[in-house]
Design a protein around this motif. Structure first.
Motif, short mmCIF file in Angstrom:
data_model
loop_
_atom_site.label_atom_id
_atom_site.label_comp_id
_atom_site.label_asym_id
_atom_site.label_seq_id
_atom_site.Cartn_x
_atom_site.Cartn_y
_atom_site.Cartn_z
N ALA A 262 -16.71 13.49 3.40
CA ALA A 262 -17.57 14.33 2.56
C ALA A 262 -17.05 15.77 2.50
N LEU A 263 -16.58 16.27 3.62
CA LEU A 263 -16.10 17.65 3.66
C LEU A 263 -14.86 17.86 2.81
N ARG A 264 -14.24 16.79 2.37
CA ARG A 264 -13.06 16.90 1.52
C ARG A 264 -13.38 16.66 0.05
N LEU A 265 -14.68 16.60 -0.29
CA LEU A 265 -15.04 16.49 -1.70
C LEU A 265 -14.56 17.72 -2.46
N PRO A 266 -14.25 17.58 -3.74
CA PRO A 266 -13.75 18.73 -4.52
C PRO A 266 -14.82 19.79 -4.72
N THR B 38 -26.16 19.75 2.83
CA THR B 38 -25.12 19.81 1.81
C THR B 38 -24.89 18.47 1.15
N TYR B 39 -25.02 17.37 1.90
CA TYR B 39 -24.68 16.06 1.36
C TYR B 39 -25.87 15.12 1.24
N ALA B 40 -27.08 15.63 1.55
CA ALA B 40 -28.31 14.86 1.38
C ALA B 40 -28.34 13.59 2.22
N ASP C 120 -26.85 30.38 11.95
CA ASP C 120 -27.21 29.09 11.37
C ASP C 120 -26.92 29.17 9.87
N GLU C 121 -25.86 28.45 9.45
CA GLU C 121 -25.41 28.54 8.06
C GLU C 121 -25.48 27.18 7.36
N VAL C 122 -26.52 26.40 7.69
CA VAL C 122 -26.60 25.04 7.16
C VAL C 122 -26.82 25.02 5.64
N TYR C 123 -27.32 26.12 5.08
CA TYR C 123 -27.53 26.17 3.63
C TYR C 123 -26.40 26.91 2.92
N GLU C 124 -25.24 26.94 3.53
CA GLU C 124 -24.13 27.75 3.02
C GLU C 124 -23.76 27.43 1.58
N HIS C 125 -23.89 26.18 1.15
CA HIS C 125 -23.51 25.79 -0.21
C HIS C 125 -24.69 25.78 -1.18
N LEU C 126 -25.86 26.21 -0.71
CA LEU C 126 -27.05 26.22 -1.55
C LEU C 126 -27.42 27.66 -1.89
N VAL C 127 -26.52 28.33 -2.58
CA VAL C 127 -26.71 29.73 -2.96
C VAL C 127 -26.70 29.82 -4.49
N PHE C 128 -27.75 30.40 -5.04
CA PHE C 128 -27.91 30.49 -6.50
C PHE C 128 -27.66 31.89 -7.02
N GLU C 129 -27.89 32.89 -6.19
CA GLU C 129 -27.67 34.28 -6.56
C GLU C 129 -27.00 34.99 -5.39
N LEU D 125 -24.05 20.36 -7.14
CA LEU D 125 -25.20 20.44 -6.23
C LEU D 125 -26.02 21.69 -6.51
N ARG D 126 -25.33 22.82 -6.65
CA ARG D 126 -26.04 24.07 -6.92
C ARG D 126 -26.77 24.02 -8.26
N ALA D 127 -26.12 23.45 -9.27
CA ALA D 127 -26.73 23.38 -10.59
C ALA D 127 -28.01 22.53 -10.56
N THR D 128 -27.95 21.42 -9.85
CA THR D 128 -29.12 20.54 -9.75
C THR D 128 -30.26 21.23 -9.04
N LEU D 129 -29.96 21.87 -7.92
CA LEU D 129 -31.01 22.54 -7.15
C LEU D 129 -31.53 23.78 -7.86
N ARG D 130 -30.67 24.48 -8.57
CA ARG D 130 -31.12 25.64 -9.34
C ARG D 130 -32.14 25.21 -10.40
N ALA D 131 -31.87 24.08 -11.05
CA ALA D 131 -32.82 23.58 -12.05
C ALA D 131 -34.15 23.22 -11.40
#
Length: 394
Positions: free
Chosen positions: A287-291, A244-246, A210-219, A298-304
């Motif tokens: 959405a999957l073709r977003l740059p 990933t796309y809320a 289950d890799e649903v948080y694949e793009h939500l990695v901060f470290e 996304l990561r920067a916002t969630l890291r904050a």
């Protein structure tokens, strides 16, 4: 004389599901609504995702794309976009026609995979604490769950690879992985994943990941286990658009795997929902073709958000396990003089107007999770700041 029928003596819920009642997420979200509390329990954002993705869904609706039954495996545009995403981010090559299956969110993908791949009595190793649907889906498939517990050490949760190896028996069918890991925020390292992969190959085990948080990695980094030697043909990888796309309400997920595994999962999936989310599938294909800059933002916002909430929780007296990924943070309440996470979470709305989730619901060994509580930080900064202010009343 009236003869009692067997149905009169039987409870309505079958034995496999008897241990599962209403989910804790429903209970705590209802409590949040009833008390007007800030809901940091259930993991959904309080803002929508990218406007261009929402507009893509509207356009699909207006153009009549997906308003009737879409193809059983998913619309071709989304299956191709999923395959391209895996190739771009991980250099994993999948045929969109035979190795990609669209599902009703990741939850259905997990259920269909377990129903398809397990025989009654098969053992499934899962990393405890685990998302509650794992236990229910294993039970529905007639499997037996074998927890391997992640334990806090040096400010984070860690996997004991020796304990994992010892958990494998002749009855083990598969390992159910989740990385980045909910609820602990652990991101398994490349070395840990290599060891799990070697074990799977050695013992001829399947892996559902289950890799649903694949793009939500901060470290650290997210490394799909399917990239390791011998793993592509034995791994079912599950992804999802919600985190990933809320757009969690759209319930668009997918499976990527070798053709014979996808065929097996589709055999179960077709008798669950058959198809769903037609217009949204076209939107998620876009959405999957977003740059890559989208994921960086996304990561920067969630890291904050993570940093704001973890600092506030620490100031309020919680012991905080800083998450390397996901949008959840686990805390220890013993520093507040508490030890029962259930009682603490049920009282928290009245005490300070905040809702959280007791981690014990994610454990077979409830005592292991008793003093731990999970908070979500996928909320607007002003909401998190208000929650922090309220928590300081404890």
């Amino acid at each position: 004389m009236t003869t009692m029928t067997t149905t009169e003596n039987r409870p309505p819920l079958n034995r496999r599901l008897a241990e599962f009642g209403t989910t804790i997420f429903a209970e705590m979200s209802a409590l949040a609504a009833r008390t007007g509390s800030i809901n940091l329990g259930q993991g959904f954002p309080d803002t929508d995702g990218p406007e261009e993705v929402r507009e893509a869904a509207v356009r699909a609706l207006r153009d009549g794309r997906g308003n009737q039954y879409p193809p059983g495996p998913g619309v071709p545009e989304l299956r191709t976009a999923v395959a391209d995403h895996q190739a771009h981010h991980y250099d994993l090559r999948f045929d969109p026609d035979t190795e990609v299956l669209v599902t009703t969110g990741a939850t259905e993908a997990i259920a269909a995979s377990l129903l398809a791949l397990l025989e009654p009595g098969d053992e499934v190793i899962a990393l405890e604490p685990y998302y509650d649907s794992y236990a229910a889906c294993i039970a529905m498939a007639g499997g037996r769950r074998i927890p391997v517990t992640l334990r806090p050490r040096d400010g984070a949760y860690r996997l004991d690879l020796d304990e994992l190896r010892d958990a494998v028996t002749d009855r083990t069918r598969l390992i159910l992985l989740n990385t980045p890991h909910n609820p602990t925020g652990t991101v398994l390292t490349r070395d840990e994943l290599a060891a799990i992969a070697a074990l799977a190959v050695e013992r001829d085990l399947l892996v559902i990941t289950d890799e649903v948080y694949e793009h939500l990695v901060f470290e650290g980094e997210h490394v799909p286990i399917a990239t390791f030697p011998g793993m592509r043909e034995r791994t079912v990888t599950i992804g999802s658009a919600g985190k990933t796309y809320a757009f969690t309400g759209w319930k668009v997920g997918w499976v990527t795997a070798a053709p014979e595994l996808v065929t097996a999962v589709r055999s179960a999936k077709q008798f669950l929902t058959y198809v769903s989310a037609g217009p949204f599938q076209y939107a998620i294909a876009e959405a999957l073709r977003l740059p890559d800059s989208y994921y960086d933002g996304l990561r920067a916002t969630l890291r904050a958000g993570r940093d704001l909430l973890t600092a506030g929780l620490a100031d309020a007296g919680f012991t905080v396990y800083r998450p390397a990924g996901t949008y959840f943070v686990t805390t220890d309440i013993r520093g507040l003089g508490e030890s029962d996470g259930f009682a603490f979470c049920r009282a928290l709305p009245e005490r300070c107007g905040v809702v959280a989730i007791p981690n014990a619901v994610f454990y077979d060994h409830r005592e292991e999770g008793a003093p731990f509580v999970r908070f979500a930080f996928c909320k607007r900064p002003e909401v998190l700041q208000e929650a922090v202010s309220r928590l300081r009343r404890l």
